[in-house]
Every structure is written in C-alpha cells, then in structure tokens.
Design a protein around this motif. Structure first.
Motif, PDB file in Angstrom:
ATOM      1  N   GLY A   1       0.828  -1.189   0.000  1.00 18.57           N
ATOM      2  CA  GLY A   1       0.000   0.000   0.000  1.00 18.57           C
ATOM      3  C   GLY A   1       0.868   1.246   0.000  1.00 18.57           C
ATOM      4  N   TYR A   2       0.222   2.392  -0.196  1.00 13.73           N
ATOM      5  CA  TYR A   2       0.935   3.664  -0.231  1.00 13.73           C
ATOM      6  C   TYR A   2       1.478   4.039   1.150  1.00 13.73           C
ATOM      7  CZ  TYR A   2      -0.645   4.797  -4.948  1.00 13.73           C
ATOM      8  OH  TYR A   2      -0.843   4.797  -6.304  1.00 13.73           O
ATOM      9  N   TYR A   3       2.651   4.634   1.154  1.00 11.28           N
ATOM     10  CA  TYR A   3       3.242   5.188   2.371  1.00 11.28           C
ATOM     11  C   TYR A   3       4.032   6.425   1.962  1.00 11.28           C
ATOM     12  CZ  TYR A   3       6.320   5.770   6.412  1.00 11.28           C
ATOM     13  OH  TYR A   3       7.001   6.297   7.479  1.00 11.28           O
ATOM     14  N   ASN A   4       3.616   7.599   2.460  1.00 10.58           N
ATOM     15  CA  ASN A   4       4.279   8.862   2.110  1.00 10.58           C
ATOM     16  C   ASN A   4       4.493   9.011   0.606  1.00 10.58           C
ATOM     17  OD1 ASN A   4       4.272   9.694   4.749  1.00 10.58           O
ATOM     18  ND2 ASN A   4       6.394   9.126   5.146  1.00 10.58           N
ATOM     19  N   ARG A   5       3.414   8.795  -0.137  1.00 12.93           N
ATOM     20  CA  ARG A   5       3.358   8.945  -1.599  1.00 12.93           C
ATOM     21  C   ARG A   5       4.115   7.863  -2.371  1.00 12.93           C
ATOM     22  NH1 ARG A   5       4.005  13.949   0.544  1.00 12.93           N
ATOM     23  NH2 ARG A   5       2.212  15.335   0.426  1.00 12.93           N
ATOM     24  N   GLU A   6       4.742   6.929  -1.673  1.00 11.56           N
ATOM     25  CA  GLU A   6       5.390   5.805  -2.362  1.00 11.56           C
ATOM     26  C   GLU A   6       4.368   4.689  -2.530  1.00 11.56           C
ATOM     27  OE1 GLU A   6       9.147   4.363  -0.933  1.00 11.56           O
ATOM     28  OE2 GLU A   6       9.652   6.335  -0.120  1.00 11.56           O
ATOM     29  N   ARG A   7       4.159   4.278  -3.759  1.00 13.32           N
ATOM     30  CA  ARG A   7       3.103   3.313  -4.071  1.00 13.32           C
ATOM     31  C   ARG A   7       3.296   1.978  -3.354  1.00 13.32           C
ATOM     32  NH1 ARG A   7       1.809   0.878 -10.016  1.00 13.32           N
ATOM     33  NH2 ARG A   7       0.081  -0.452  -9.358  1.00 13.32           N
ATOM     34  N   PHE A   8       4.542   1.552  -3.197  1.00  9.69           N
ATOM     35  CA  PHE A   8       4.817   0.280  -2.529  1.00  9.69           C
ATOM     36  C   PHE A   8       5.617   0.508  -1.240  1.00  9.69           C
ATOM     37  CE2 PHE A   8       4.239  -0.738  -7.034  1.00  9.69           C
ATOM     38  CZ  PHE A   8       3.218  -1.676  -6.947  1.00  9.69           C
ATOM     39  N   GLY A   9       5.352   1.625  -0.576  1.00  9.68           N
ATOM     40  CA  GLY A   9       6.095   1.977   0.629  1.00  9.68           C
ATOM     41  C   GLY A   9       5.699   1.186   1.857  1.00  9.68           C
ATOM     42  N   TYR A  10       4.452   0.723   1.887  1.00 11.82           N
ATOM     43  CA  TYR A  10       3.970  -0.076   3.022  1.00 11.82           C
ATOM     44  C   TYR A  10       3.719  -1.493   2.541  1.00 11.82           C
ATOM     45  CZ  TYR A  10       1.329  -1.602   7.087  1.00 11.82           C
ATOM     46  OH  TYR A  10       0.923  -2.297   8.210  1.00 11.82           O
ATOM     47  N   SER A  11       3.918  -2.469   3.429  1.00 10.24           N
ATOM     48  CA  SER A  11       3.586  -3.851   3.082  1.00 10.24           C
ATOM     49  C   SER A  11       3.343  -4.653   4.344  1.00 10.24           C
ATOM     50  CB  SER A  11       4.718  -4.497   2.264  1.00 10.24           C
ATOM     51  OG  SER A  11       5.897  -4.586   3.047  1.00 10.24           O
TER      52      SER A  11
END
Length: 196
Positions: free
Chosen positions: A100-110
């Motif tokens: 999921g998104y994290y601080n505008r990074e599309r794959f920043g969260y998992s």
C-alpha cells in the motif's frame, strides 16, 4: 460468530483511526492494482476492473495491536481468492505480501501473510462497511479509501494494509513494514504475538 476477546485487548464500538505517514489522494485515472511476484504473468488492474470483480459481504472481528478490538463489523469487498483467479501462480507459493501507499510511495507499506488462511470470505479488499451503529457507507480516506485489506481475525489489524496497491506472491515468507521494525511475523492476537 464468536466474540472472544484476545488477551490484552479491550472492546470498543468505535473504529479507531491509526496509521503512519501521509494520507494519499485517490485519482481513479492513475490508480491501478498490481499482481506480481511468483506468477507466470503479472497483471495490472484499473479501479474500474477491480470494482467489476465479484463481491463478497462478510462480518469480521478486528483486533488492533494497540489493544482495541471491534466485533461484528460487516464489510463489502473483493475476496483475495477472486484476485488469485486472475493470475497463474508458480508452484510452491505459500505467502503473499500486500502493498500500500506510504508517504506517496506506491509500494512503501507492506504486510506479509501466509496464503492458506486467506482463502475464505473473511479476507477482503474492502470499500464499504456497516455495523450496528452505522448503515452502509464507503470507508473514508483515513481508513484506506478506495481499497483496504481486512484480514481474518486470526491476525492483528496491522496486516490489514490501507490504500492497497498490489499483491506480491511469494514462495518464502518475507518481512513487511512493521515486521522489519520488530513486530511479529505471524501476528496472532489469540496468542498475543505482538512482537518478535
């Protein structure tokens, strides 16, 4: 449906909002959902394609590692098994990682999860919900709109990725965002698996 409170938890009727990082904006034109990893051919789905998939309605108990539990929330969404039908997995896939998104990074969260317990009606990519105090309405941005994963109650809710962007299919387990920071790989609230 059972109403067993896991150890160290308290019951609430609210759905508290907890997250780290910015709340991303949703743009239906640019949004897509990627299925990748140990698959014969990767797939990318638009928001329209996702929303045309068969829907499932399921009532779920949620348990957050911060010690609150919310019983009997009903969600509508797309079951993980429906997304799995869209790809041919390589032999030996036993885990997934939901991004999921994290601080505008599309794959920043998992968040990492074993595949086998996720094949029922209680593993949903949800977009609306209701409970005894609320009629049907869309999940809001802070809860993960337009699409958020809700895991079975055998997992703490940090495994429920918000603002989902894709699924990586894996043969071996791999730590996600909170797992890399010392949280449990398995995250079973009934065994109080909060940290490693």
């Amino acid at each position: 449906m059972k109403r067993q409170l896991p150890p160290g938890q308290f019951e609430t009727e609210k759905w508290p909002i907890l997250h780290t990082g910015d709340v991303p904006e949703f743009n239906e034109i640019t949004w897509n959902f990627r299925l990748f990893g140990e698959v014969k051919q990767e797939r990318s789905l638009s928001y329209k394609e996702i929303m045309e998939l068969p829907k499932t309605i399921s009532t779920v108990n949620m348990h957050c590692v911060t010690t609150w539990s919310k019983f009997d929330t009903t969600f509508e969404g797309i079951a993980l098994r429906e997304l799995m039908k869209l790809v041919e997995m390589n032999e030996g896939v036993k885990y997934i990682k939901i991004f999921g998104y994290y601080n505008r990074e599309r794959f920043g969260y998992s968040a990492n999860l074993p595949l086998e317990p996720l094949l029922g009606d209680d593993s949903l990519f949800v977009y609306r919900w209701k409970d005894k105090n609320h009629d049907w309405h869309d999940i809001d941005l802070k809860h993960g709109y337009p699409l958020r994963f809700i895991p079975p109650e055998e997992f703490y809710l940090w495994k429920g990725t918000k603002w989902v962007s894709g699924i990586k299919f894996m043969k071996a387990d791999e730590a996600g965002f909170w797992e890399e920071r010392g949280y449990s790989m398995t995250a079973n609230p009934y065994k109080e698996e909060r940290y490693r």
